[in-house]
Design a protein around this motif. Structure first.
Motif, short mmCIF file in Angstrom:
data_model
loop_
_atom_site.label_atom_id
_atom_site.label_comp_id
_atom_site.label_asym_id
_atom_site.label_seq_id
_atom_site.Cartn_x
_atom_site.Cartn_y
_atom_site.Cartn_z
N ARG A 221 49.86 32.43 49.66
CA ARG A 221 48.66 33.02 50.27
C ARG A 221 47.86 33.80 49.24
O ARG A 221 46.71 34.13 49.48
N ARG A 222 48.50 34.14 48.12
CA ARG A 222 47.83 34.96 47.12
C ARG A 222 48.28 34.54 45.72
O ARG A 222 49.39 34.05 45.53
N LEU A 223 47.39 34.74 44.75
CA LEU A 223 47.67 34.31 43.39
C LEU A 223 47.22 35.41 42.42
O LEU A 223 46.02 35.66 42.28
N PRO A 224 48.15 36.07 41.73
CA PRO A 224 47.78 37.11 40.78
C PRO A 224 46.99 36.54 39.60
O PRO A 224 47.27 35.44 39.13
N LEU A 225 46.02 37.31 39.13
CA LEU A 225 45.26 36.95 37.94
C LEU A 225 45.78 37.81 36.79
O LEU A 225 45.67 39.04 36.82
N ILE A 237 47.22 43.06 34.67
CA ILE A 237 46.98 42.58 36.04
C ILE A 237 45.52 42.84 36.38
O ILE A 237 45.11 43.98 36.55
N VAL A 238 44.73 41.77 36.45
CA VAL A 238 43.30 41.90 36.71
C VAL A 238 43.04 42.11 38.20
O VAL A 238 42.29 42.99 38.60
N SER A 239 43.66 41.31 39.04
CA SER A 239 43.57 41.46 40.49
C SER A 239 44.44 40.38 41.13
O SER A 239 45.23 39.72 40.44
N VAL A 240 44.29 40.20 42.43
CA VAL A 240 45.05 39.18 43.16
C VAL A 240 44.07 38.34 43.97
O VAL A 240 43.33 38.85 44.81
N LEU A 241 44.05 37.05 43.68
CA LEU A 241 43.19 36.11 44.40
C LEU A 241 43.89 35.70 45.70
O LEU A 241 45.06 35.31 45.69
#
Length: 303
Positions: A221-225, A237-241
């Motif tokens: 459901r989510r993908l870390p950038l 860790i830039v954010s979570v897509l």
């Protein structure tokens, strides 16, 4: 559209400041990263500019907006020509749009997100998630200075299962949970014979289309950038897509194309439907969909 219950919380005002912590340090996109550590469980907030891989460094006073301009070239390469039916032609255009945007382009010009140190106790992590209305957050190993995974509600369910099965008394379980650290959750999975969650992530400058494929293939459901600091080589860790952000971005920028998607969900095989001919021996009238009633115990539901 429902609010996104991810690790990204409501947008913060655009601001210029010097950053610190495990997130990318320079750009036109301002981010407030709250790193919750074991030494400061009440949250230590570091505010800084986060680098947009597709945007040159500049100062800006643009207001928050989810809609980004798109170039006409993204829609001029329909290999099959005009003989496609409207539905598939619209899909081609949306795919071309996704290929022309990076995973980072989905995010607004100003946002903030929560990061948990793996040394933090689960108790404090849950309190922070409840306070900010989120259901997941990226994890950071402050000892090795690297991305360590995601904390999600599945991890909390595993914790409940473990103490339900292993704890001698309720008092013993509550006492242990008071000091239980996030980094120990992987030991819980071993005791329950649960495979560890796969560690999926992507660089923020990769095409959004590639990120979407990874979300689909991994059923995540989510993908870390995750980026790398050019000087230190440390992971940032830039954010979570999330699926929600992708859908919102597409709906904002491709409204015309979406209106041409006229195939039904069932015809596309999207969703789970009751099997009219369930296998012999199945007493669930809604097979293969699992259901619960008001009389079901909480443990049976989470199990």
């Amino acid at each position: 559209m429902a609010d996104d219950p991810s690790s990204t919380v409501e947008p913060a005002p655009l601001q210029d400041a010097t950053s610190s912590g495990p997130f990318s340090p320079t750009s036109a996109v301002a981010a407030t990263a709250t790193l919750v550590t074991a030494n400061s469980p009440n949250q230590s907030t570091a505010t800084g500019n986060v680098m947009s891989p597709t945007t040159p460094r500049r100062h800006t006073t643009r207001r928050f907006s989810q809609k980004r301009g798109r170039s006409n070239s993204s829609f001029n390469t329909l290999g099959s020509g005009g003989h496609l039916d409207p539905h598939h032609e619209a899909l081609q255009k949306i795919r071309q749009f996704l290929k022309g945007r990076s995973a980072f382009d989905v995010f607004p010009l100003s946002y903030r997100f929560i990061i948990f140190d793996t040394k933090l106790t689960v108790k404090h992590a849950l309190a922070t998630m409840n306070q900010h209305g989120i259901v997941s957050a990226p994890l950071y190993d402050s000892k090795q200075w690297k991305f360590a995974g995601m904390l999600t509600l599945i991890d909390i369910i595993h914790l409940i299962q473990f103490y339900y099965l292993k704890a001698e008394t309720f008092e013993t379980a509550t006492s242990d949970v008071e000091t239980f650290k996030i980094e120990s959750l992987r030991n819980i999975e071993k005791d329950l014979s649960v495979p560890p969650p796969p560690l999926y992530f992507i660089h923020p400058s990769r095409p959004l289309f590639e990120a979407c494929k990874l979300l689909i293939q991994s059923h995540a459901r989510r993908l870390p950038l995750i980026d790398l600091d050019s000087e230190s080589g440390l992971e940032l860790i830039v954010s979570v897509l999330t699926q929600y952000r992708v859908l919102k971005f597409v709906s904002t920028n491709c409204a015309k194309e979406i209106s041409a998607l006229n195939y039904s969900l069932r015809s596309l095989g999207i969703g789970t439907y009751v099997d009219p001919k369930p296998p012999a021996g199945t007493d669930n009238p809604y097979y293969p969909i699992a259901t619960a009633s008001m009389e079901s115990t909480v443990f049976n539901v989470v199990n």
